[in-house]
Motif scaffolding. Structure first.
Motif, PDB file in Angstrom:
ATOM      1  N   PRO A   1     -54.068   3.856  -3.891  1.00  0.00           N
ATOM      2  CA  PRO A   1     -52.787   4.375  -3.365  1.00  0.00           C
ATOM      3  C   PRO A   1     -51.832   3.257  -2.933  1.00  0.00           C
ATOM      4  CG  PRO A   1     -54.599   5.612  -2.432  1.00  0.00           C
ATOM      5  CD  PRO A   1     -55.198   4.458  -3.182  1.00  0.00           C
ATOM      6  N   ARG A   2     -52.357   2.222  -2.293  1.00  0.00           N
ATOM      7  CA  ARG A   2     -51.493   1.118  -1.868  1.00  0.00           C
ATOM      8  C   ARG A   2     -50.927   0.380  -3.083  1.00  0.00           C
ATOM      9  NH1 ARG A   2     -53.495  -3.978   1.413  1.00  0.00           N
ATOM     10  NH2 ARG A   2     -54.919  -2.462   2.261  1.00  0.00           N
ATOM     11  N   ALA A   3     -51.737   0.197  -4.108  1.00  0.00           N
ATOM     12  CA  ALA A   3     -51.270  -0.466  -5.329  1.00  0.00           C
ATOM     13  C   ALA A   3     -50.189   0.370  -6.022  1.00  0.00           C
ATOM     14  CB  ALA A   3     -52.437  -0.720  -6.273  1.00  0.00           C
ATOM     15  N   ALA A   4     -50.375   1.679  -6.050  1.00  0.00           N
ATOM     16  CA  ALA A   4     -49.370   2.562  -6.658  1.00  0.00           C
ATOM     17  C   ALA A   4     -48.067   2.506  -5.865  1.00  0.00           C
ATOM     18  CB  ALA A   4     -49.899   3.991  -6.728  1.00  0.00           C
ATOM     19  N   ARG A   5     -48.175   2.499  -4.532  1.00  0.00           N
ATOM     20  CA  ARG A   5     -46.984   2.410  -3.676  1.00  0.00           C
ATOM     21  C   ARG A   5     -46.249   1.087  -3.898  1.00  0.00           C
ATOM     22  NH1 ARG A   5     -49.229   2.613   1.350  1.00  0.00           N
ATOM     23  NH2 ARG A   5     -49.932   4.703   0.876  1.00  0.00           N
ATOM     24  N   THR A   6     -47.000  -0.001  -3.980  1.00  0.00           N
ATOM     25  CA  THR A   6     -46.395  -1.320  -4.211  1.00  0.00           C
ATOM     26  C   THR A   6     -45.720  -1.368  -5.582  1.00  0.00           C
ATOM     27  OG1 THR A   6     -48.107  -2.320  -2.842  1.00  0.00           O
ATOM     28  CG2 THR A   6     -46.848  -3.791  -4.272  1.00  0.00           C
ATOM     29  N   THR A   7     -46.395  -0.813  -6.587  1.00  0.00           N
ATOM     30  CA  THR A   7     -45.807  -0.769  -7.930  1.00  0.00           C
ATOM     31  C   THR A   7     -44.521   0.038  -7.924  1.00  0.00           C
ATOM     32  OG1 THR A   7     -48.026  -0.909  -8.889  1.00  0.00           O
ATOM     33  CG2 THR A   7     -46.246  -0.159 -10.326  1.00  0.00           C
ATOM     34  N   GLY A   8     -44.526   1.164  -7.264  1.00  0.00           N
ATOM     35  CA  GLY A   8     -43.317   1.991  -7.166  1.00  0.00           C
ATOM     36  C   GLY A   8     -42.192   1.261  -6.448  1.00  0.00           C
ATOM     37  N   MET A   9     -42.552   0.506  -5.407  1.00  0.00           N
ATOM     38  CA  MET A   9     -41.540  -0.262  -4.675  1.00  0.00           C
ATOM     39  C   MET A   9     -40.910  -1.312  -5.582  1.00  0.00           C
ATOM     40  SD  MET A   9     -41.999  -2.511  -1.192  1.00  0.00           S
ATOM     41  CE  MET A   9     -42.911  -3.794  -2.024  1.00  0.00           C
ATOM     42  N   TRP A  10     -41.707  -2.010  -6.351  1.00  0.00           N
ATOM     43  CA  TRP A  10     -41.170  -3.049  -7.246  1.00  0.00           C
ATOM     44  C   TRP A  10     -40.312  -2.434  -8.348  1.00  0.00           C
ATOM     45  CZ3 TRP A  10     -40.612  -7.992  -6.558  1.00  0.00           C
ATOM     46  CH2 TRP A  10     -41.400  -8.629  -5.604  1.00  0.00           C
ATOM     47  N   ILE A  11     -40.733  -1.314  -8.876  1.00  0.00           N
ATOM     48  CA  ILE A  11     -39.929  -0.643  -9.901  1.00  0.00           C
ATOM     49  C   ILE A  11     -38.583  -0.212  -9.314  1.00  0.00           C
ATOM     50  CG2 ILE A  11     -39.783   1.442 -11.334  1.00  0.00           C
ATOM     51  CD1 ILE A  11     -42.788   1.131 -11.856  1.00  0.00           C
ATOM     52  N   GLY A  12     -38.603   0.292  -8.094  1.00  0.00           N
ATOM     53  CA  GLY A  12     -37.344   0.675  -7.424  1.00  0.00           C
ATOM     54  C   GLY A  12     -36.428  -0.526  -7.219  1.00  0.00           C
ATOM     55  N   LYS A  13     -36.988  -1.646  -6.808  1.00  0.00           N
ATOM     56  CA  LYS A  13     -36.187  -2.866  -6.639  1.00  0.00           C
ATOM     57  C   LYS A  13     -35.550  -3.297  -7.943  1.00  0.00           C
ATOM     58  CE  LYS A  13     -38.613  -5.208  -2.890  1.00  0.00           C
ATOM     59  NZ  LYS A  13     -39.372  -6.421  -2.545  1.00  0.00           N
ATOM     60  N   ILE A  14     -36.344  -3.261  -8.996  1.00  0.00           N
ATOM     61  CA  ILE A  14     -35.833  -3.671 -10.308  1.00  0.00           C
ATOM     62  C   ILE A  14     -34.707  -2.741 -10.752  1.00  0.00           C
ATOM     63  CG2 ILE A  14     -36.453  -3.843 -12.759  1.00  0.00           C
ATOM     64  CD1 ILE A  14     -39.238  -4.822 -11.808  1.00  0.00           C
ATOM     65  N   LYS A  15     -34.895  -1.447 -10.566  1.00  0.00           N
ATOM     66  CA  LYS A  15     -33.849  -0.493 -10.953  1.00  0.00           C
ATOM     67  C   LYS A  15     -32.570  -0.727 -10.147  1.00  0.00           C
ATOM     68  CE  LYS A  15     -36.560   3.398 -12.639  1.00  0.00           C
ATOM     69  NZ  LYS A  15     -36.907   4.817 -12.437  1.00  0.00           N
ATOM     70  N   ARG A  16     -32.678  -0.955  -8.850  1.00  0.00           N
ATOM     71  CA  ARG A  16     -31.494  -1.204  -8.022  1.00  0.00           C
ATOM     72  C   ARG A  16     -30.788  -2.494  -8.441  1.00  0.00           C
ATOM     73  NH1 ARG A  16     -34.861   1.006  -4.164  1.00  0.00           N
ATOM     74  NH2 ARG A  16     -35.649  -1.015  -3.488  1.00  0.00           N
ATOM     75  N   THR A  17     -31.582  -3.516  -8.739  1.00  0.00           N
ATOM     76  CA  THR A  17     -30.995  -4.784  -9.167  1.00  0.00           C
ATOM     77  C   THR A  17     -30.251  -4.627 -10.486  1.00  0.00           C
ATOM     78  OG1 THR A  17     -32.780  -5.993  -8.064  1.00  0.00           O
ATOM     79  CG2 THR A  17     -31.494  -7.196  -9.709  1.00  0.00           C
ATOM     80  N   VAL A  18     -30.856  -3.944 -11.427  1.00  0.00           N
ATOM     81  CA  VAL A  18     -30.222  -3.738 -12.736  1.00  0.00           C
ATOM     82  C   VAL A  18     -28.954  -2.903 -12.586  1.00  0.00           C
ATOM     83  CG1 VAL A  18     -30.514  -2.589 -14.973  1.00  0.00           C
ATOM     84  CG2 VAL A  18     -32.305  -4.068 -14.090  1.00  0.00           C
ATOM     85  N   SER A  19     -28.997  -1.844 -11.788  1.00  0.00           N
ATOM     86  CA  SER A  19     -27.793  -1.018 -11.623  1.00  0.00           C
ATOM     87  C   SER A  19     -26.695  -1.794 -10.898  1.00  0.00           C
ATOM     88  CB  SER A  19     -28.116   0.279 -10.880  1.00  0.00           C
ATOM     89  OG  SER A  19     -28.479   0.006  -9.539  1.00  0.00           O
ATOM     90  N   GLY A  20     -27.062  -2.636  -9.952  1.00  0.00           N
ATOM     91  CA  GLY A  20     -26.063  -3.482  -9.285  1.00  0.00           C
ATOM     92  C   GLY A  20     -25.407  -4.451 -10.248  1.00  0.00           C
ATOM     93  N   MET A  21     -26.200  -5.045 -11.120  1.00  0.00           N
ATOM     94  CA  MET A  21     -25.646  -5.956 -12.120  1.00  0.00           C
ATOM     95  C   MET A  21     -24.732  -5.208 -13.078  1.00  0.00           C
ATOM     96  SD  MET A  21     -28.755  -8.431 -13.188  1.00  0.00           S
ATOM     97  CE  MET A  21     -29.609  -9.440 -12.014  1.00  0.00           C
ATOM     98  N   GLN A  22     -25.120  -4.009 -13.481  1.00  0.00           N
ATOM     99  CA  GLN A  22     -24.281  -3.210 -14.374  1.00  0.00           C
ATOM    100  C   GLN A  22     -22.946  -2.886 -13.719  1.00  0.00           C
ATOM    101  OE1 GLN A  22     -26.798   0.130 -15.268  1.00  0.00           O
ATOM    102  NE2 GLN A  22     -27.606  -0.824 -17.140  1.00  0.00           N
ATOM    103  N   ARG A  23     -22.974  -2.541 -12.430  1.00  0.00           N
ATOM    104  CA  ARG A  23     -21.718  -2.255 -11.718  1.00  0.00           C
ATOM    105  C   ARG A  23     -20.833  -3.491 -11.650  1.00  0.00           C
ATOM    106  NH1 ARG A  23     -23.869  -0.135  -6.388  1.00  0.00           N
ATOM    107  NH2 ARG A  23     -25.806  -0.596  -7.376  1.00  0.00           N
ATOM    108  N   GLU A  24     -21.426  -4.636 -11.370  1.00  0.00           N
ATOM    109  CA  GLU A  24     -20.637  -5.870 -11.304  1.00  0.00           C
ATOM    110  C   GLU A  24     -20.019  -6.214 -12.650  1.00  0.00           C
ATOM    111  OE1 GLU A  24     -22.464  -9.290  -9.563  1.00  0.00           O
ATOM    112  OE2 GLU A  24     -23.357  -8.124  -7.941  1.00  0.00           O
ATOM    113  N   ILE A  25     -20.790  -6.067 -13.709  1.00  0.00           N
ATOM    114  CA  ILE A  25     -20.279  -6.369 -15.045  1.00  0.00           C
ATOM    115  C   ILE A  25     -19.148  -5.420 -15.409  1.00  0.00           C
ATOM    116  CG2 ILE A  25     -20.872  -6.296 -17.507  1.00  0.00           C
ATOM    117  CD1 ILE A  25     -23.640  -7.421 -16.700  1.00  0.00           C
ATOM    118  N   SER A  26     -19.315  -4.138 -15.135  1.00  0.00           N
ATOM    119  CA  SER A  26     -18.248  -3.183 -15.473  1.00  0.00           C
ATOM    120  C   SER A  26     -17.007  -3.446 -14.628  1.00  0.00           C
ATOM    121  CB  SER A  26     -18.729  -1.743 -15.292  1.00  0.00           C
ATOM    122  OG  SER A  26     -19.024  -1.483 -13.935  1.00  0.00           O
TER     123      SER A  26
END
Length: 159
Positions: free
Chosen positions: A26-51
């Motif tokens: 469960p802790r590994a799944a939570r950590t994986t989910g946290m990292w995926i969320g960070k990556i998604k937020r970073t990518v969406s932030g970059m997309q907003r800046e580029i647009s």
């Protein structure tokens, strides 16, 4: 994003259960989910800046085009006014006939109408300012000096 089906997810879950065990999974799944969320937020932030940068560049190009049109119109008007100013100086004002005066008045009226047309064209073709609508939203959002630390704090609050 990734094309993973149900069978693949079950296989990953079983392998994870066997490798990590039931207490750490469960802790590994939570950590994986946290990292995926960070990556998604970073990518969406970059997309907003580029647009936003692309939109700003388009606005700069439109502004430069409008400035060129305005400069051309003003140059034409300046040449018209200069030609009007030069022609009466050749003849003395007392010696001008009625036809010369009416001709000069017509040329002045034409130059004036061209200036009005140029100004009207510039007013019609200027795009509405999007920076005025974007400014309040930027001021409403608190800026953090380090976006990664803000994301970590947000993730810690959700745990």
């Amino acid at each position: 994003m990734l094309d993973i089906g149900f069978l693949e997810l079950m296989l990953i879950g079983v392998v994870g259960l066997l490798v990590l065990g039931p207490e750490r999974l469960p802790r590994a799944a939570r950590t994986t989910g946290m990292w995926i969320g960070k990556i998604k937020r970073t990518v969406s932030g970059m997309q907003r800046e580029i647009s936003a940068q692309l939109e700003a560049e388009e606005l700069r190009q439109k502004l430069n085009e409008q400035q060129k049109k305005l400069d051309d119109s003003l140059k034409k008007a300046k040449l018209d006014v200069e030609s009007i100013a030069d022609s009466p100086s050749d003849a003395a004002p007392a010696q001008q006939s009625d036809t010369d005066k009416s001709d000069t008045e017509q040329r002045v009226a034409q130059a004036s109408s061209r200036l009005d047309d140029a100004l009207q064209t510039v007013r019609e073709e200027t795009p509405p300012s999007s920076s005025a609508s974007a400014a309040p939203t930027r001021e409403a959002e608190p800026e953090t000096p380090n976006p990664e630390s803000a994301a970590l704090n947000k993730d810690r609050n959700h745990q």
